[in-house]
Design an enzyme around this catalytic site. Structure first.
Site, PDB file in Angstrom:
ATOM      1  N   ASP A 158       0.829  -1.135  -0.007  1.00 26.60           N
ATOM      2  CA  ASP A 158      -0.185   0.300  -0.035  1.00 26.60           C
ATOM      3  C   ASP A 158       0.800   1.156   0.019  1.00 26.60           C
ATOM      4  OD1 ASP A 158      -2.074   1.487   0.343  1.00 26.60           O
ATOM      5  OD2 ASP A 158      -2.908   0.896   2.276  1.00 26.60           O
TER       6      ASP A 158
ATOM      7  N   GLU B 272       2.443   4.756  -4.245  1.00 26.82           N
ATOM      8  CA  GLU B 272       2.539   5.931  -5.330  1.00 26.82           C
ATOM      9  C   GLU B 272       3.746   6.647  -5.730  1.00 26.82           C
ATOM     10  OE1 GLU B 272      -0.775   4.271  -4.399  1.00 26.82           O
ATOM     11  OE2 GLU B 272       0.102   5.656  -3.010  1.00 26.82           O
TER      12      GLU B 272
ATOM     13  N   ASP C 128      -8.832   3.513  -2.487  1.00 26.56           N
ATOM     14  CA  ASP C 128      -9.844   4.041  -1.223  1.00 26.56           C
ATOM     15  C   ASP C 128     -11.084   4.510  -1.959  1.00 26.56           C
ATOM     16  OD1 ASP C 128      -7.671   3.290   0.448  1.00 26.56           O
ATOM     17  OD2 ASP C 128      -6.802   5.186   0.541  1.00 26.56           O
TER      18      ASP C 128
END
Length: 798
Positions: free
Chosen positions: A404, A407, A480
């Site tokens: 997670d 990015e 999300d």
């Protein structure tokens, strides 16, 4: 001549001038102007790569997307010279390169235009940041549609859209939010029944415009790097999808348990709570194979640690859960806490493995543990080190890893500043070039470690961010999302779009990550997710302490949620067979209607319906209280799954949508293999039967069943079965033939063949030449049920 604009950021645009000379080297062709070189590489008769050196010098030919298994297979190709153009030809394509300005026109052998440059390739100096901005613009053909580009949360057809690839932590994103977490610079064009694809392999921030800025023009450009793109011709869109995946790579088969239902929450804490959740699933007999542990299982959010208070004996807990059929997947983020007493931080700093700013200082930023540093996954030594860190987790019994925040996400800054430096496998670059592949390489290193230490079993990795080609090692989820009916629609669109962009192993957070769904929304999301390759519920912490499990919405919805999760497990042989097709050929597991019926104009802008594999057509119930839904069926005959009513395709129909049903259809003639009811995938070994649901058709229809051990690599050495079915029936006669290839010894001994929709009154059946009478026990609700030995070759009913 260069002219600086008033902003001082960019120079004037440069365009190629007249081609002065050319040369051929094998299957490469080079064309030279006064300052630009065009390299054309013939990869196959339908795949051609175009690569431009803007000012006469190519950069390193290197890609994090292209598979090392990409095979060049040109057979008949060459070049012809004409007064105004060069013509490169293959058996399937003609590429015309204009002598005066290098513009391209690509046609089929009959001269029909597939794709044509508008201004074509051009570029300008990026004065503020350095390097060049490279552009390519194309003409939009009459009636052209555009698809692909990963999971952009917008209409399936991208016409009149402008979108961007720059991996972003898009918490609570909405329709048309852009950019998003993932970066897949690949799109399809379709016009006049001809489909093609363009894969722009450039890791800088890239922008694609499909007629939004200028009517009649589609364009793509990058703020650095080279103009380097692959052109792929179908003409079938499904063939384009398979060819794209031949370039960027196909996945290994996952462990079968990873295709089961997965339960997650931020956070199940402490270990007692994890055990309670597991016990509830087993007590209520709701199938589940996986429980995820979010960041709270760690000691102060330090990666590769366990909370001493919440999880004092992790190996013991994992063993207890494994004995009940559960696998544990743990989250691992890239942020490593700045803590001199923390072993991972010590190792990384001693070996200089963390990212640095331009002046040599460590890249530091706040994430969940507080102040963190971040591994440079573009360095192969760092990837090797990172892979090695998973040894202890695997030894404790962890079977999968969830990456997670990659990015990368940084709280106060959003992401890394552009001056951060990266190794880029030996080609020192700034974050401008490495941003879009940071999470991509994190998950690659994670998968390498899990594969090494789990051997001979298969790993499971799930990632939030990626670049093209991540399907080779990771699954994805859509990030999300929000508990809303709009996001249920987005989940369907995003997973379809990911599948046709090479990444089928994907799903959404069922019920939404942010907010609290009611029972109806959660149920309808479960129904859709049955047909997404990754099926996982995940939800955020909230003040009310609401739990988002299938049994959290009251008895009525628990029964219905259980019914559809059981349906998922019954369909696992079909889903696994579809995954094998994807693994072997690159065929998308989810297929928009435009990809299965591209010559039917009515399918081209449909987004609600999709195919899961060759034989199941699905749509979701998209509004609260919906009593019926209109949908479009492609040409052919289709059985409504819940009552076997037959519908003729190539038309809109309306289906009632009671809570205990959803719009689900089976293609006539198909064989749909099913497991009996199980609580987790290992229980399939206890059954002595494999159920075959066969749907009558008077057309010749082929189906298949793939099977192997489900959790090791024996299939790569021939330990698998590939079973082919062919139904050849008429109005008075049903016939199913089976061919068997392989050497895997499955546990079951018999097939329970259940034939739907016979148009005649059957009185007997014949198995491999032996005749038997049908009696009352063979009939149930219009279905003919016959139990035959697993090795049967022909079944006839008459």
């Amino acid at each position: 001549m260069q002219v600086t604009t008033s902003s001082g950021k960019y120079s004037a645009k440069h365009y190629p001038d007249t081609i002065r000379e050319w040369k051929k080297e094998g299957n490469y062709f080079y064309f030279y102007t006064s300052e630009t070189i065009l390299e054309v590489r013939i990869i196959s008769d339908k795949i051609v790569r175009f690569r431009y050196a803007a000012d006469g010098k190519f950069q390193r030919d290197f890609s994090y997307a292209v598979s090392d298994r990409l095979e060049e297979s040109p057979v008949n190709f060459g070049l012809r010279e004409f007064e105004e153009a060069f013509e490169l030809y293959t058996d399937a394509l003609r590429v015309f390169i204009a002598r005066d300005d290098m513009r391209l026109t690509i046609t089929d052998p009959d001269g029909r235009i597939i794709n044509q440059d508008e201004m074509g390739f051009h570029w300008q100096y990026y004065l503020q940041k350095g390097g060049k901005i490279v552009y390519c613009s194309k003409q939009i053909q009459e009636g052209e549609r555009f698809y692909g580009m990963g999971d952009k949360p917008t209409d399936l057809n991208l016409f009149d859209k402008r979108i961007e690839n720059y991996g972003t932590d898009a918490y609570g994103y909405q329709k048309d939010t852009d950019p998003l977490y993932r970066n897949i610079p690949f799109y399809y064009g379709l016009h006049k029944g001809m489909g093609y694809g363009i894969f722009f392999d450039n890791t800088f921030r890239t922008i694609f415009d499909f007629g939004k800025e200028r009517e009649g023009t589609t364009s793509f450009w990058a703020r650095g790097g080279e103009m380097n793109y692959y052109f792929i011709y179908g003409p079938e869109l499904m063939k384009v999808a398979e060819a794209y995946t031949s370039i960027t790579g196909t996945p290994e088969l996952p462990p079968l348990w990873a295709l089961g239902y997965q339960q997650c929450r931020w956070s199940y804490y402490p270990d007692k709570r994890v055990k309670e959740i597991a016990a509830e699933f087993r007590k209520r007999e709701i199938p589940c194979d996986v429980i995820h542990l979010d960041i709270d299982y760690m000691e102060g959010f330090r990666c590769f640690t366990w909370s001493k208070e919440g999880f004092p004996e992790p190996a013991k807990m994992i063993k207890e859960l494994a004995d009940q059929g559960f696998k544990i997947v743990v989250i691992i983020d890239p942020g490593i806490k700045v803590d001199p007493e923390y072993g991972i931080y010590q190792q990384g700093t001693q070996q200089d493995y963390f990212c640095k700013r331009a002046d040599g200082a460590l890249m530091e930023g706040d994430v969940w543990p507080g102040k963190c540093v971040f591994p440079d996954y573009t360095n192969p030594e760092v990837r090797k080190w990172w892979a090695g860190l998973f040894k202890e987790l695997v030894e404790m019994g962890v079977k999968g890893v969830w990456n997670d925040m990659n990015e990368p996400a940084v709280f106060e800054m959003g992401t890394f500043p552009e001056d951060v430096r990266h190794n880029y496998d030996g080609d020192a670059v700034s974050h401008r070039k490495a941003h879009n592949i940071y999470g991509h390489l994190m998950s690659k290193a994670t998968a390498a470690g899990m594969r090494k230490f789990l051997m001979p079993n298969r790993p499971f990795v799930i990632s939030r961010s990626c670049y093209a080609g991540a399907q080779r090692w990771s699954s994805l989820w859509t990030g999300d999302n929000v508990s809303s009916w709009d996001h249920l629609w987005l989940a369907s669109i995003q997973c379809q779009r990911l599948a046709i962009s090479g990444i089928s192993f994907a799903g959404s957070d069922i019920g939404g990550f942010i907010g609290e769904p009611d029972g109806e929304l959660y149920l309808r999301w479960i129904q859709l997710a049955v047909f997404h390759p990754l099926m996982r519920t995940h939800s955020a912490s909230n003040e009310t302490g609401f739990n988002q499990e299938p049994f959290s919405f009251g008895p009525e919805f628990e029964v219905l949620n259980k019914k559809f999760i059981q349906l998922r497990y019954q369909l696992l042989p079909y889903i696994y067979t579809t995954f094998r097709q994807y693994s072997k050929y690159g065929t998308p597991m989810l297929r928009p209607l435009s990809f299965v019926a591209q010559h039917d104009e009515k399918t081209l802008d449909r987004s609600h319906e999709f195919m899961m594999g060759d034989s199941l057509l699905v749509t979701h119930v998209s509004e609260p209280g919906m009593k019926a839904k209109e949908l479009y069926l492609p040409e052919g005959q289709w059985y409504y799954y819940f009552n076997d009513q037959v519908y003729t395709g190539a038309q809109l129909i309306t289906i009632p949508t009671p809570l205990d049903e959803m719009p689900l259809f089976v293609k006539a003639g198909a064989v749909i293999p099913n497991y009996d009811k199980i609580q987790y995938v290992e229980q399939r070994e206890l059954s002595e039967e494999m159920i075959l649901h066969v749907y009558y058709s008077d057309q010749i229809v082929s189906s298949s069943l793939y099977e192997d051990a489900g959790d090791h690599y024996g299939y790569k050495n021939g330990s698998y079965n590939d079973i082919r079915f062919k139904q050849t029936s008429d109005k008075q006669h049903f016939e199913l033939r089976k061919k068997f290839f392989g050497q895997y010894k499955a546990a079951y001994k018999r097939h329970n063949v259940q034939v739907h929709g016979l148009p005649f009154k059957a009185t007997q059946y014949v198995v491999d030449g032996k005749t038997f009478k049908l009696n009352n026990s063979n009939f149930a609700g219009g279905i003919v049920k016959i139990v035959v030995e697993r090795n049967f070759e022909t079944l006839v009913i008459k």
